[in-house]
Enzyme design. Structure first.
Site, PDB file in Angstrom:
ATOM      1  N   TYR A  57       7.149 -20.437  16.419  1.00 21.75           N
ATOM      2  CA  TYR A  57       8.426 -20.523  17.143  1.00 21.75           C
ATOM      3  C   TYR A  57       9.173 -21.819  16.834  1.00 21.75           C
ATOM      4  O   TYR A  57      10.402 -21.855  16.827  1.00 21.75           O
ATOM      5  CB  TYR A  57       8.201 -20.324  18.642  1.00 21.75           C
ATOM      6  CG  TYR A  57       7.908 -18.869  18.964  1.00 21.75           C
ATOM      7  CD1 TYR A  57       6.599 -18.419  19.102  1.00 21.75           C
ATOM      8  CD2 TYR A  57       8.940 -17.951  19.058  1.00 21.75           C
ATOM      9  CE1 TYR A  57       6.326 -17.080  19.326  1.00 21.75           C
ATOM     10  CE2 TYR A  57       8.679 -16.611  19.276  1.00 21.75           C
ATOM     11  CZ  TYR A  57       7.374 -16.180  19.414  1.00 21.75           C
ATOM     12  OH  TYR A  57       7.117 -14.845  19.613  1.00 21.75           O
ATOM     13  N   ASP A  95      18.006 -15.233  19.672  1.00 20.36           N
ATOM     14  CA  ASP A  95      18.897 -16.294  19.163  1.00 20.36           C
ATOM     15  C   ASP A  95      20.111 -16.445  20.084  1.00 20.36           C
ATOM     16  O   ASP A  95      20.381 -15.574  20.916  1.00 20.36           O
ATOM     17  CB  ASP A  95      19.331 -15.987  17.724  1.00 20.36           C
ATOM     18  CG  ASP A  95      20.209 -14.742  17.616  1.00 20.36           C
ATOM     19  OD1 ASP A  95      19.863 -13.818  16.856  1.00 20.36           O
ATOM     20  OD2 ASP A  95      21.260 -14.695  18.295  1.00 20.36           O
ATOM     21  N   HIS A 110      14.834  -9.785  25.865  1.00 20.92           N
ATOM     22  CA  HIS A 110      13.571 -10.277  25.281  1.00 20.92           C
ATOM     23  C   HIS A 110      13.464 -11.799  25.353  1.00 20.92           C
ATOM     24  O   HIS A 110      12.653 -12.411  24.650  1.00 20.92           O
ATOM     25  CB  HIS A 110      13.429  -9.809  23.834  1.00 20.92           C
ATOM     26  CG  HIS A 110      13.223  -8.334  23.710  1.00 20.92           C
ATOM     27  ND1 HIS A 110      13.353  -7.669  22.514  1.00 20.92           N
ATOM     28  CD2 HIS A 110      12.938  -7.381  24.627  1.00 20.92           C
ATOM     29  CE1 HIS A 110      13.131  -6.363  22.712  1.00 20.92           C
ATOM     30  NE2 HIS A 110      12.878  -6.179  23.973  1.00 20.92           N
ATOM     31  N   CYS A 118       7.329 -22.891  31.781  1.00 21.94           N
ATOM     32  CA  CYS A 118       6.055 -23.539  32.105  1.00 21.94           C
ATOM     33  C   CYS A 118       5.171 -22.551  32.854  1.00 21.94           C
ATOM     34  O   CYS A 118       5.559 -22.043  33.908  1.00 21.94           O
ATOM     35  CB  CYS A 118       6.283 -24.781  32.964  1.00 21.94           C
ATOM     36  SG  CYS A 118       4.741 -25.576  33.461  1.00 21.94           S
ATOM     37  N   GLY A 177      22.410  -2.771  14.821  1.00 25.91           N
ATOM     38  CA  GLY A 177      21.413  -3.591  14.147  1.00 25.91           C
ATOM     39  C   GLY A 177      20.027  -3.526  14.745  1.00 25.91           C
ATOM     40  O   GLY A 177      19.320  -4.534  14.815  1.00 25.91           O
ATOM     41  N   SER A 179      16.268  -1.044  14.836  1.00 26.27           N
ATOM     42  CA  SER A 179      15.540   0.052  14.185  1.00 26.27           C
ATOM     43  C   SER A 179      15.131   1.143  15.166  1.00 26.27           C
ATOM     44  O   SER A 179      14.633   2.191  14.762  1.00 26.27           O
ATOM     45  CB  SER A 179      14.283  -0.506  13.513  1.00 26.27           C
ATOM     46  OG  SER A 179      13.447  -1.105  14.495  1.00 26.27           O
ATOM     47  N   LEU A 205      22.578  -0.715   9.330  1.00 30.36           N
ATOM     48  CA  LEU A 205      22.565  -0.668   7.863  1.00 30.36           C
ATOM     49  C   LEU A 205      22.001   0.680   7.408  1.00 30.36           C
ATOM     50  O   LEU A 205      22.517   1.302   6.489  1.00 30.36           O
ATOM     51  CB  LEU A 205      21.687  -1.810   7.328  1.00 30.36           C
ATOM     52  CG  LEU A 205      21.862  -2.255   5.885  1.00 30.36           C
ATOM     53  CD1 LEU A 205      23.309  -2.670   5.617  1.00 30.36           C
ATOM     54  CD2 LEU A 205      20.914  -3.407   5.570  1.00 30.36           C
TER      55      LEU A 205
HETATM   56  N1  APR Z   1      23.762  -5.108   9.331  1.00 28.35           N
HETATM   57  C1  APR Z   1      23.417  -4.087  10.184  1.00 28.35           C
HETATM   58  N2  APR Z   1      22.137  -3.691  10.404  1.00 28.35           N
HETATM   59  C2  APR Z   1      21.181  -4.321   9.707  1.00 28.35           C
HETATM   60  C3  APR Z   1      21.464  -5.376   8.780  1.00 28.35           C
HETATM   61  C4  APR Z   1      22.828  -5.752   8.611  1.00 28.35           C
HETATM   62  N3  APR Z   1      23.194  -6.723   7.773  1.00 28.35           N
HETATM   63  N4  APR Z   1      20.284  -5.799   8.230  1.00 28.35           N
HETATM   64  C5  APR Z   1      19.311  -5.031   8.787  1.00 28.35           C
HETATM   65  N5  APR Z   1      19.846  -4.136   9.660  1.00 28.35           N
HETATM   66  C6  APR Z   1      19.153  -3.149  10.489  1.00 28.35           C
HETATM   67  C7  APR Z   1      17.971  -2.487   9.796  1.00 28.35           C
HETATM   68  O1  APR Z   1      18.374  -1.317   9.123  1.00 28.35           O
HETATM   69  C8  APR Z   1      17.028  -2.179  10.978  1.00 28.35           C
HETATM   70  O2  APR Z   1      17.288  -0.873  11.471  1.00 28.35           O
HETATM   71  O3  APR Z   1      18.614  -3.851  11.588  1.00 28.35           O
HETATM   72  C9  APR Z   1      17.427  -3.206  12.041  1.00 28.35           C
HETATM   73  C10 APR Z   1      16.390  -4.289  12.310  1.00 28.35           C
HETATM   74  O4  APR Z   1      15.264  -3.676  12.874  1.00 28.35           O
HETATM   75  P1  APR Z   1      14.014  -4.552  13.380  1.00 28.35           P
HETATM   76  O5  APR Z   1      13.668  -5.529  12.344  1.00 28.35           O
HETATM   77  O6  APR Z   1      12.979  -3.581  13.820  1.00 28.35           O
HETATM   78  O7  APR Z   1      14.610  -5.399  14.605  1.00 28.35           O
HETATM   79  P2  APR Z   1      14.860  -4.914  16.100  1.00 28.35           P
HETATM   80  O8  APR Z   1      15.167  -3.469  16.179  1.00 28.35           O
HETATM   81  O9  APR Z   1      15.837  -5.852  16.694  1.00 28.35           O
HETATM   82  O10 APR Z   1      13.413  -5.196  16.771  1.00 28.35           O
HETATM   83  C11 APR Z   1      13.246  -4.919  18.142  1.00 28.35           C
HETATM   84  O11 APR Z   1      11.043  -5.838  18.105  1.00 28.35           O
HETATM   85  O12 APR Z   1       9.824  -7.412  17.061  1.00 28.35           O
HETATM   86  C12 APR Z   1      10.358  -7.071  18.261  1.00 28.35           C
HETATM   87  O13 APR Z   1      11.080  -8.379  20.092  1.00 28.35           O
HETATM   88  C13 APR Z   1      11.359  -8.098  18.760  1.00 28.35           C
HETATM   89  O14 APR Z   1      13.573  -7.769  19.662  1.00 28.35           O
HETATM   90  C14 APR Z   1      12.693  -7.363  18.657  1.00 28.35           C
HETATM   91  C15 APR Z   1      12.288  -5.914  18.763  1.00 28.35           C
END
Ligand code: APR
Length: 237
Positions: A57, A95, A110, A118, A177, A179, A205
Site C-alpha cells: 500500500y 484513489d 471500498h 487504527c 470501468g 469488470s 473498454l
Molecule cells: N477505460 C475504460 N475501461 C477500462 C480501461 C479504460 N482505459 N482500462 C481497463 N478498463 C476496464 C477493463 O476492461 C475491466 O473491465 O476496467 C475494468 C477493470 O476491472 P478490474 O481490474 O477487475 O477492476 P474493478 O472492476 O474495479 O475491481 C473491483 O476488485 O480487486 C478488487 O477492491 C478491488 O475495487 C476493486 C474490485
C-alpha cells in the site's frame, strides 16, 4: 437520448483511473497478476505478514500522489455540477482522483488509500506518507495497529445502506470501468433492473461479466466514452 432523467447513480471501477497511470486489477499486467490478493488484500494476509501489506500500500500511495485525474473524472464532476436532479457517484476505487476532479456527492465503498484506520481505537485519519508497524496512531498513540482504510476481501463494504437507497430510486444507472467480477458492486445492475425503473448503461473498454444485463453498452477508453456520454445526458436537459 431524449429522456430527461431525475436521479442518476454512477458506479466506477479501476478502469476509469487506468489512463491516469493507476493499474487495474484483472487486466493484462493488472495488480492481481503481480501480487497474490490473499497475501496483500485480506485481514488474514495482514495478520500473517503486515510488512508485506504495508509495502504494497505504501507503493500504491506513492503512485497515487503522482497521478492526476483524467477527462473521464472531470466529465463526471461536470455532470454532478450541471445535472439538476439527484446524483450519486459510487466508486470501488480507493484513489482520490474523483475528488481531485471536483466530485463531491461521492461514496468510496471500498475505502480510501489516503486514509488510515487504527485497529486499537478505530480512528480514521488522512495519511499521505508511508505506514509501518512502528508508526504510532496520532489519536491513541499505539503502534502496530494502523492499517490502510481500505476494504479487504471478506470485509463488509462501506455505505451500503446509502447506496441501496439511491439504487432503489434512480432512473439512470451507469457503470464505468469495472469488470463486474466483485460483489456486491457487480450485483447493482441486477438490483436496479429488479426495480424496473432505470435505464442501465455500461461504459467500459471491454464487455464486463454482467454486460448482458445492461440496456445500453458503449465500449472504448473512459477518456473518450465518458465525456461523450455525459454530454448526451446534459443535452437531454
Ligand atoms: N477505460 C475504460 N475501461 C477500462 C480501461 C479504460 N482505459 N482500462 C481497463 N478498463 C476496464 C477493463 O476492461 C475491466 O473491465 O476496467 C475494468 C477493470 O476491472 P478490474 O481490474 O477487475 O477492476 P474493478 O472492476 O474495479 O475491481 C473491483 O476488485 O480487486 C478488487 O477492491 C478491488 O475495487 C476493486 C474490485
Amino acid at each position: 437520448m431524449q429522456k430527461r432523467f431525475r436521479s442518476i447513480v454512477v458506479l466506477t471501477g479501476a478502469g476509469i483511473s487506468a489512463e491516469s497511470g493507476l493499474g487495474t486489477f484483472r487486466d493484462k499486467d493488472g495488480l492481481w497478476t503481480k501480487y497474490d490478493l490473499q497475501e496483500v488484500a485480506t485481514p488474514e494476509g495482514f495478520a500473517r505478514n503486515p510488512v508485506l501489506v504495508h509495502d504494497f500500500y505504501n507503493a500504491r500511495r506513492k503512485n497515487l500522489v503522482e497521478a492526476a485525474p483524467n477527462a473521464a473524472h472531470y466529465a463526471l464532476a461536470e455532470l454532478e455540477r450541471r445535472f439538476d436532479g439527484q446524483f450519486l457517484l459510487v466508486t470501488q476505487n480507493v484513489d482520490d482522483l474523483h475528488e481531485r476532479a471536483g466530485s463531491a456527492r461521492l461514496l468510496h465503498m471500498h475505502g480510501e488509500l489516503l486514509k488510515i484506520r487504527c485497529e486499537n481505537c478505530d480512528s480514521v485519519r488522512d495519511w499521505r506518507g508511508d505506514l509501518d508497524l512502528a508508526t504510532a496512531c496520532p489519536d491513541c498513540g499505539a503502534s502496530g495497529g494502523l492499517r490502510p482504510h481500505v476494504v479487504w476481501f471478506g470485509e463488509m463494504p462501506l455505505y451500503m445502506d446509502d447506496i441501496a437507497a439511491a439504487l432503489e430510486t434512480c432512473d439512470l444507472f451507469v457503470s464505468i470501468g469495472t469488470s463486474g467480477q466483485v460483489y456486491p458492486a457487480a450485483g447493482f445492475v441486477a438490483e436496479v433492473r429488479r426495480g424496473g425503473l432505470a435505464h442501465t448503461v455500461e461504459l467500459n473498454l471491454d464487455p464486463s461479466d454482467g454486460f448482458s444485463l445492461f440496456a445500453e453498452k458503449i465500449y472504448g477508453p473512459a477518456t473518450d466514452v465518458v465525456p461523450a456520454f455525459v454530454a448526451r445526458v446534459l443535452a437531454a436537459g
